[in-house]
Motif scaffolding. Structure first.
Motif, short mmCIF file in Angstrom:
data_model
loop_
_atom_site.label_atom_id
_atom_site.label_comp_id
_atom_site.label_asym_id
_atom_site.label_seq_id
_atom_site.Cartn_x
_atom_site.Cartn_y
_atom_site.Cartn_z
N PHE A 49 0.84 -1.19 0.00
CA PHE A 49 0.00 0.00 0.00
C PHE A 49 0.88 1.23 0.00
O PHE A 49 1.89 1.31 0.70
CB PHE A 49 -0.88 0.00 1.25
CG PHE A 49 -1.62 1.29 1.45
CD1 PHE A 49 -2.79 1.54 0.76
CD2 PHE A 49 -1.14 2.26 2.31
CE1 PHE A 49 -3.47 2.71 0.93
CE2 PHE A 49 -1.81 3.44 2.49
CZ PHE A 49 -2.98 3.68 1.80
N ARG A 50 0.50 2.17 -0.83
CA ARG A 50 1.25 3.41 -0.84
C ARG A 50 0.27 4.58 -0.76
O ARG A 50 -0.63 4.70 -1.58
CB ARG A 50 2.10 3.51 -2.09
CG ARG A 50 3.20 4.49 -1.83
CD ARG A 50 4.37 4.27 -2.77
NE ARG A 50 5.06 5.55 -2.80
CZ ARG A 50 5.56 6.08 -3.89
NH1 ARG A 50 5.47 5.45 -5.03
NH2 ARG A 50 6.15 7.24 -3.84
N ASN A 51 0.45 5.39 0.25
CA ASN A 51 -0.43 6.53 0.46
C ASN A 51 0.01 7.66 -0.47
O ASN A 51 1.09 8.20 -0.33
CB ASN A 51 -0.33 6.96 1.93
CG ASN A 51 -1.22 8.13 2.24
OD1 ASN A 51 -1.89 8.65 1.35
ND2 ASN A 51 -1.22 8.54 3.48
N LYS A 52 -0.87 7.97 -1.42
CA LYS A 52 -0.50 9.02 -2.38
C LYS A 52 -1.44 10.19 -2.29
O LYS A 52 -1.70 10.87 -3.29
CB LYS A 52 -0.55 8.43 -3.80
CG LYS A 52 0.57 7.49 -4.06
CD LYS A 52 0.58 7.15 -5.51
CE LYS A 52 1.92 6.59 -5.91
NZ LYS A 52 1.98 6.34 -7.33
N GLU A 53 -1.96 10.41 -1.11
CA GLU A 53 -2.89 11.52 -0.94
C GLU A 53 -2.20 12.84 -1.22
O GLU A 53 -1.05 13.06 -0.83
CB GLU A 53 -3.40 11.55 0.51
CG GLU A 53 -4.44 10.51 0.81
CD GLU A 53 -5.73 10.76 0.10
OE1 GLU A 53 -6.39 9.77 -0.25
OE2 GLU A 53 -6.09 11.92 -0.13
#
Lengths: 307, 409
Positions: A49-53
Motif C-alpha cells: 500500500f502506498r499513500n498518495k494523498e
C-alpha cells in the motif's frame, strides 16, 4: 491538462497504473484482508500500500486575516498539500474538483468565508466524494503567543481520535477523511521520518475540536524510557461544527444533516430580535412578577393579629 | 439540495436488496466471513439502524456473534445506545418524500411535519461511501491514527495501555464544554494517551521515531516567532516575580506595623502599672503619717526602683522630650520654620473660634469719666503711668492752657 496528468501518473506508477490505480490498491488491500483465511500459497503477494494523498488547500475571496492564517497553518502542517489561489466564485463549488484534478489532488480543504466573519470549512474527497461541510469557530492560529510549542515542518503526526469516531457512522466517515487529509503520507518527499507531534480530534458538545500538540521529552530521559513524555500545544486550535455530509464532492445527495445546527446568521438575528424586544420583555416581566406575587399571599402567622 | 435516489432508502427490506444492486463487485466481500472488523462494524450499524423492534436487533446480533467476537461488549453497548438515540430522533421526524416511493414502509407515516426540515441520516449510504474511500486494512504505520478506548493491536497498531496515565473525563463526557480548563484537560489527556500508546508500540516494534539531537530542519514556527514567544514568556515571568515581591513587601509592612503598635501598647500598659504603683506608694506613706525615711533600708527597694522608673517614664527620655518639642524636626529646621513661617495652618488664623470669642481678658468696659481723666494726663509726663491721686487735678484746663499745650505739641 488531463493528458499530461495521466502521463505523470504513469511515470510515477511505473507505467502500469492509470486512473484507477488508487482503486486497485484499495481493492488489493481489501483482498488482502479477505484472503487471510485462504491458503497463503494461492494468494498473490499484495502490492504494498502506498499513500498518495494530495490535498488541495484554498480559500474563498473575502477571507479575513485570521482565517487566512489558519489556512497557512494547515498548509504548514501538511507537506502533502497544494495551495491554490483564492477562489472567486461563491456559487458553483464543483469547479474545485477541476482544480483538484489539475493539481492531481485527491482531497480538498476549502475555507469558505461569508460576510467576512463566518468561516465554513469543506473537506472533500475529490472527485467522487464524500464531502463534509463544517462551521468553524473558536479559531486560534499558531501565531498566538500562548501556544508555545513547535515541531518539525513535515514530520508525521500521530492522529488521535476520541471514542465517538468509531461509534457513529458519519463520524467514521469523518475519521477516514481526516486521516487522509491530516495524516502525512509515509515516504512523501517533503516528509521527515520522525514523530514529534500529535493532532487530536475530539467530539464534545456536538462539535469536532482539533488540537495540535508537540511531543516533549524530559532532558534527563533515559534512552528507551517514555517516562515524563508531555505535550505542549502548538496550534492551531479550532472547533468544527458539522453541518452536512454530502455523497459527492462539493455536492450530491445529503447523507447526514446536523439537525441541531443553527446558522450564525440565525443566531445573530435572534440576538437582534431579543435586543429589540427589551422594553416589551421588561413590561411583560413586571406584569408576570405582579401576578406571581399576588398569587402567593404571605402566610398568616399565629400571632400576626396580636399587634 | 438534490433529491435522494431511491437506492439510498432507509428500509430494512430494501436495504439488502439495494446493497446487492449497488455493489455487485463487492458482493463476495459481504458474503465472506473474514472481513476486516471495520466492515463488519459497518454492516452491523446498518442492520441495527434499520431494524425496528428490539427482538430483531438481538437476533441479528446473536447470529453475527461469530463475526463480532473481536468487538468487546462495552463498545457494542455504547454503539447500540448511540444508534438508538439517533433512531429515536429519526422516527420522530420523518419525511413524506420517501413515502411516495416506498409505500410498504410503515415506519415513515408522519405526514404532518412536511414543512419541518428533514433530518437526514442515511447510514447505509454513509457506510458505502466509507468503503469506497477507505484504505482498508493497511499497516498501522501508514496512518498512525489512534482511537481512544479502541485496541488497534489486531491491525498491527498500538494496544490499549494497561495503566491509563490520566483520569480526566473523556471529551464526550464533559459536563460543561465552556469550562476551558476541564475541556482542554480532557483533550490533552486524550492526545497524551494516544501518544503514549503509539510511542510504546513503535518502541516495541523497533521503529525509530525520535529525531537525532543534531538534526536541524525547518520548523513550523520560525526562529523569530519563537524568540518573540520566549521574550514574552520572560517578560511575563518578570512581571509575575515583581508583583510577588510587591505583595511580600506589603505583607511585611503590615506585619511590622502590627508589631510596632503592639510594642507601644505594651509600653503604655507598663506605664500605667508604674503610675499605679507610685500612687499606691504615696498612699502608703500618707497612711504612715509621712514618716521620714530613716534609711534606704526602711523603704521597700522595689518601691524605689519602681518610682524611679515611673518618674523617668513620666518625663520621658531626654531625646524623646526634645523630639516631642520639635515634632521630629532638627533644631535648625525648627528655627528656620519659625522664622519663615513654614508649617502650620495659614487659613482662618484670625477667625474667631469658641475660645477666642469667649475670651474677655482684653475687654475694658467703657467708662467715660475714667477715660477722660486718663486722657487729661497726656501732657503730664511725671504722672503718665500712675492713676490720678487728686481728683481735682482732673479738672479741665482753661482755654489758654489748652492752647499752650497744643502749641507745645
Amino acid at each position: 491538462m488531463k493528458a499530461t496528468k495521466r502521463t505523470r501518473k504513469q511515470r510515477d506508477d511505473g507505467g502500469d497504473g492509470g486512473d484507477d490505480e488508487s482503486h486497485d490498491v484499495k481493492r488489493a488491500a481489501r483482498g488482502d484482508a479477505a484472503g487471510k483465511s485462504a491458503p497463503a500459497s494461492t494468494a498473490e503477494p499484495a502490492p504494498r500500500f502506498r499513500n498518495k494523498e494530495k490535498v488541495l488547500v484554498l480559500c474563498s475571496r473575502g477571507v479575513t486575516y485570521r482565517f487566512r492564517h489558519l489556512m497557512e497553518d494547515f498548509v504548514s502542517l501538511m507537506p502533502h498539500c497544494k495551495k491554490d489561489s483564492k477562489l472567486d466564485t461563491k456559487k458553483d463549488l464543483r469547479g474545485i474538483n477541476d482544480l483538484a484534478d489539475l493539481k492531481g489532488c485527491s482531497s480538498c480543504c476549502y475555507f469558505e468565508v461569508k460576510k467576512k466573519r463566518d468561516l465554513y470549512l469543506w473537506i472533500a474527497k475529490s472527485p467522487h466524494g464524500p464531502s463534509a461541510k463544517f462551521h468553524v469557530s473558536n479559531v486560534h492560529t499558531m501565531e498566538e503567543m500562548k501556544l508555545v510549542g513547535n515541531h518539525l515542518r513535515g514530520s508525521r503526526p500521530i492522529l488521535s481520535f476520541s471514542r465517538s469516531f468509531e461509534e457513529l457512522p458519519h463520524l467514521q466517515v469523518l475519521k477516514e477523511m481526516f486521516t487522509h487529509v491530516f495524516g502525512v503520507p509515509r515516504g512523501h518527499h517533503k516528509m521527515k521520518p520522525f514523530v514529534d507531534h500529535v493532532t487530536s480530534f475530539s467530539v464534545a458538545d456536538g462539535c469536532v475540536w482539533m488540537r495540535n500538540y508537540q511531543i516533549t521529552e524530559p532532558l534527563t530521559a533515559k534512552a528507551g524510557s517514555l517516562d515524563g513524555t508531555g505535550l505542549v500545544e502548538v496550534g492551531p486550535r479550532l472547533s468544527m461544527n458539522l453541518i452536512k455530509v454530502f455523497s459527492g464532492s462539493f455536492g450530491g445527495s445529503t447523507l447526514f444533516a446536523n439537525e441541531v445546527y443553527v446558522s450564525p446568521n440565525a443566531v445573530r438575528a435572534e440576538e437582534r430580535k431579543a435586543d429589540a424586544m427589551r422594553y416589551e420583555n421588561k413590561v411583560k416581566d413586571k406584569a408576570a412578577r405582579k401576578k406571581h406575587v399576588a398569587s402567593l399571599p404571605p402566610e398568616q402567622g399565629e400571632f400576626d393579629s396580636l399587634f | 439540495m438534490p433529491k435522494r435516489s431511491s437506492s439510498q432508502r432507509v428500509s430494512a427490506s430494501g436495504r439488502k436488496r439495494n446493497t446487492r444492486e449497488d455493489s455487485d463487485s463487492e458482493e463476495e466481500d459481504f458474503e465472506d466471513e473474514d472481513l476486516a472488523s471495520r466492515q463488519m462494524l459497518m454492516r452491523k450499524h446498518g442492520q441495527k439502524f434499520d431494524d425496528d423492534d428490539d427482538d430483531d436487533l438481538e437476533d441479528e446480533e446473536d447470529s453475527s456473534e461469530d463475526d463480532l467476537d473481536d468487538v468487546d461488549d462495552d463498545e457494542a453497548a455504547a454503539e447500540a445506545a448511540a444508534l438508538a438515540r439517533i433512531r429515536r430522533k429519526q422516527t420522530t421526524h420523518d419525511d413524506d418524500e420517501e413515502d411516495d416511493e416506498d409505500d410498504d414502509d410503515e415506519e415513515l407515516g408522519n405526514n404532518n411535519n412536511t414543512l419541518q426540515q428533514k433530518p437526514q441520516y442515511d447510514v447505509h449510504a454513509l457506510h458505502s461511501k466509507l468503503e469506497s474511500i477507505a484504505w482498508g486494512n493497511v499497516p498501522w504505520n501508514e496512518h498512525l491514527s489512534v482511537v481512544a478506548n479502541l485496541d488497534h493491536s489486531r491491525q498491527g497498531g498500538p494496544a490499549l495501555l494497561s495503566n491509563k496515565p490520566s483520569t480526566a473525563a473523556e471529551p464526550e463526557d464533559l459536563d460543561d464544554v465552556n469550562d476551558d480548563a476541564q475541556r482542554e484537560l480532557s483533550f490533552y489527556s486524550q492526545a497524551h494517551d494516544a501518544v503514549m500508546r503509539a510511542l510504546t508500540h513503535m518502541q516495541k516494534e523497533g521503529q525509530r521515531w525520535q529525531r537525532p539531537s543534531d538534526y536541524f530542519a525547518e520548523m513550523v514556527k520560525s526562529d523569530e516567532h519563537m524568540a518573540k514567544i520566549q521574550r514574552r514568556l520572560l517578560e511575563e515571568k518578570k512581571q509575575a516575580d515583581e508583583s510577588e515581591e510587591r505583595k511580600k513587601q506589603r505583607a511585611l509592612k503590615r506585619y511590622s506595623k502590627q508589631v510596632q503598635s503592639e510594642k507601644l501598647r505594651e509600653k503604655a500598659r507598663e506605664k500605667k502599672v508604674n503610675e499605679e504603683s507610685i500612687t499606691k506608694w504615696r498612699k502608703e506613706r500618707q497612711r504612715n503619717g509621712y514618716s521620714p525615711l530613716q534609711s534606704e533600708a526602711d523603704v521597700d527597694p522595689e518601691y524605689i526602683a519602681m518610682a524611679l522608673k515611673a518618674k523617668r517614664q513620666l518625663q520621658g527620655k531626654f531625646g524623646e522630650r526634645l523630639a516631642a518639642s520639635a515634632a521630629g524636626k532638627s533644631k535648625k529646621r525648627q528655627a528656620r520654620d519659625d522664622k519663615h513661617g513654614f508649617g502650620g495652618r495659614k487659613r482662618l488664623k484670625k477667625q474667631n473660634d469658641r475660645d477666642s470669642a469667649n475670651d474677655m481678658s482684653s475687654y475694658r468696659p467703657a467708662r467715660f469719666d475714667q477715660e477722660w481723666k486718663r486722657a487729661g494726663k497726656v501732657g503730664n509726663p511725671k504722672s503718665a503711668s500712675g492713676s490720678p491721686k487728686n481728683p481735682k487735678m482732673m479738672k479741665r484746663p482753661g482755654k489758654a492752657k489748652r492752647a499752650a499745650s497744643r502749641a507745645k505739641l
